[in-house]
Motif scaffolding. Structure first.
Motif, mmCIF file in Angstrom:
data_model
loop_
_atom_site.group_PDB
_atom_site.id
_atom_site.type_symbol
_atom_site.label_atom_id
_atom_site.label_comp_id
_atom_site.label_asym_id
_atom_site.label_seq_id
_atom_site.Cartn_x
_atom_site.Cartn_y
_atom_site.Cartn_z
ATOM 1 N N VAL A 6 17.749 60.723 -3.515
ATOM 2 C CA VAL A 6 18.492 61.923 -3.882
ATOM 3 C C VAL A 6 17.919 63.104 -3.104
ATOM 4 C CG1 VAL A 6 19.137 63.481 -5.756
ATOM 5 C CG2 VAL A 6 18.924 61.014 -6.199
ATOM 6 N N ASN A 7 18.782 63.778 -2.349
ATOM 7 C CA ASN A 7 18.387 64.976 -1.608
ATOM 8 C C ASN A 7 19.187 66.162 -2.108
ATOM 9 O OD1 ASN A 7 16.493 63.842 0.347
ATOM 10 N ND2 ASN A 7 18.279 62.746 1.100
ATOM 11 N N GLU A 8 18.493 67.239 -2.433
ATOM 12 C CA GLU A 8 19.156 68.441 -2.935
ATOM 13 C C GLU A 8 19.713 69.234 -1.767
ATOM 14 O OE1 GLU A 8 17.872 72.506 -5.219
ATOM 15 O OE2 GLU A 8 16.982 70.648 -5.931
ATOM 16 N N GLU A 27 28.218 62.493 -2.450
ATOM 17 C CA GLU A 27 27.935 63.904 -2.692
ATOM 18 C C GLU A 27 28.280 64.186 -4.151
ATOM 19 O OE1 GLU A 27 29.709 68.085 -1.288
ATOM 20 O OE2 GLU A 27 28.886 66.847 0.341
ATOM 21 N N VAL A 28 27.273 64.625 -4.888
ATOM 22 C CA VAL A 28 27.426 64.814 -6.325
ATOM 23 C C VAL A 28 27.181 66.277 -6.672
ATOM 24 C CG1 VAL A 28 26.589 64.099 -8.588
ATOM 25 C CG2 VAL A 28 26.591 62.470 -6.703
ATOM 26 N N SER A 29 28.106 66.863 -7.402
ATOM 27 C CA SER A 29 27.907 68.231 -7.876
ATOM 28 C C SER A 29 27.568 68.181 -9.369
ATOM 29 C CB SER A 29 29.156 69.086 -7.630
ATOM 30 O OG SER A 29 30.280 68.524 -8.267
ATOM 31 N N VAL A 30 26.741 69.147 -9.773
ATOM 32 C CA VAL A 30 26.301 69.216 -11.174
ATOM 33 C C VAL A 30 26.320 70.674 -11.595
ATOM 34 C CG1 VAL A 30 24.505 68.620 -12.828
ATOM 35 C CG2 VAL A 30 24.713 67.293 -10.715
ATOM 36 N N LYS A 37 22.371 70.126 -20.668
ATOM 37 C CA LYS A 37 22.534 69.239 -21.822
ATOM 38 C C LYS A 37 21.499 68.115 -21.814
ATOM 39 C CE LYS A 37 26.737 67.886 -22.861
ATOM 40 N NZ LYS A 37 28.147 67.435 -22.781
ATOM 41 N N PHE A 38 21.001 67.779 -20.608
ATOM 42 C CA PHE A 38 20.118 66.618 -20.464
ATOM 43 C C PHE A 38 18.739 66.959 -19.900
ATOM 44 C CE2 PHE A 38 24.543 65.463 -19.639
ATOM 45 C CZ PHE A 38 24.777 64.666 -20.748
ATOM 46 N N CYS A 39 18.680 67.994 -19.076
ATOM 47 C CA CYS A 39 17.428 68.316 -18.397
ATOM 48 C C CYS A 39 16.482 69.068 -19.326
ATOM 49 C CB CYS A 39 17.702 69.140 -17.142
ATOM 50 S SG CYS A 39 18.596 68.194 -15.894
ATOM 51 N N THR A 45 17.194 68.272 -12.478
ATOM 52 C CA THR A 45 18.581 67.906 -12.184
ATOM 53 C C THR A 45 18.626 66.764 -11.170
ATOM 54 O OG1 THR A 45 19.278 70.172 -12.655
ATOM 55 C CG2 THR A 45 20.828 68.793 -11.450
ATOM 56 N N ALA A 46 17.762 66.792 -10.175
ATOM 57 C CA ALA A 46 17.715 65.704 -9.187
ATOM 58 C C ALA A 46 17.374 64.375 -9.862
ATOM 59 C CB ALA A 46 16.708 66.019 -8.089
ATOM 60 N N GLN A 47 16.467 64.404 -10.809
ATOM 61 C CA GLN A 47 16.119 63.180 -11.540
ATOM 62 C C GLN A 47 17.280 62.721 -12.418
ATOM 63 O OE1 GLN A 47 12.571 64.874 -13.254
ATOM 64 N NE2 GLN A 47 11.248 63.555 -12.001
#
Length: 88
Positions: A6-8, A27-30, A37-39, A45-47
């Motif tokens: 995973v690369n930011e 490519e994932v957006s968050v 909600k999870f971090c 966020t990368a994890q």
């Protein structure tokens, strides 16, 4: 077992490379509100993105995963996703 990198790109966008039987890039957006909600102090966020790919790869091949998507879309396909990520 697949190798997930995973690369930011920026705080909300990540490039994920999965090496399994074949290599794929995603490519994932968050959205920050969704990530919150999870971090927590132990999960970035990368994890979260990496754990999400582990979740997906347990259910489908890397070639079946969308090439570009928002992390929140996973729960549309897998209703148990958010409850599983809440346990991480």
């Amino acid at each position: 077992m697949a190798n997930i990198t995973v690369n930011e790109i920026n705080q909300q966008t990540f490039r994920v490379t999965v090496v399994a039987n074949s290599t794929t890039e995603h490519e994932v957006s968050v959205e920050p509100a969704y990530a919150s909600k999870f971090c927590h102090e132990k999960l970035t966020t990368a994890q979260l993105v990496e754990k999400s790919f582990e979740f997906l790869l347990a259910r489908e091949s890397n070639t079946s995963i969308l090439r570009r998507f928002d992390l929140s879309v996973i729960s549309r396909y897998f209703p148990e996703y958010e409850s599983e990520m809440a346990k991480v």
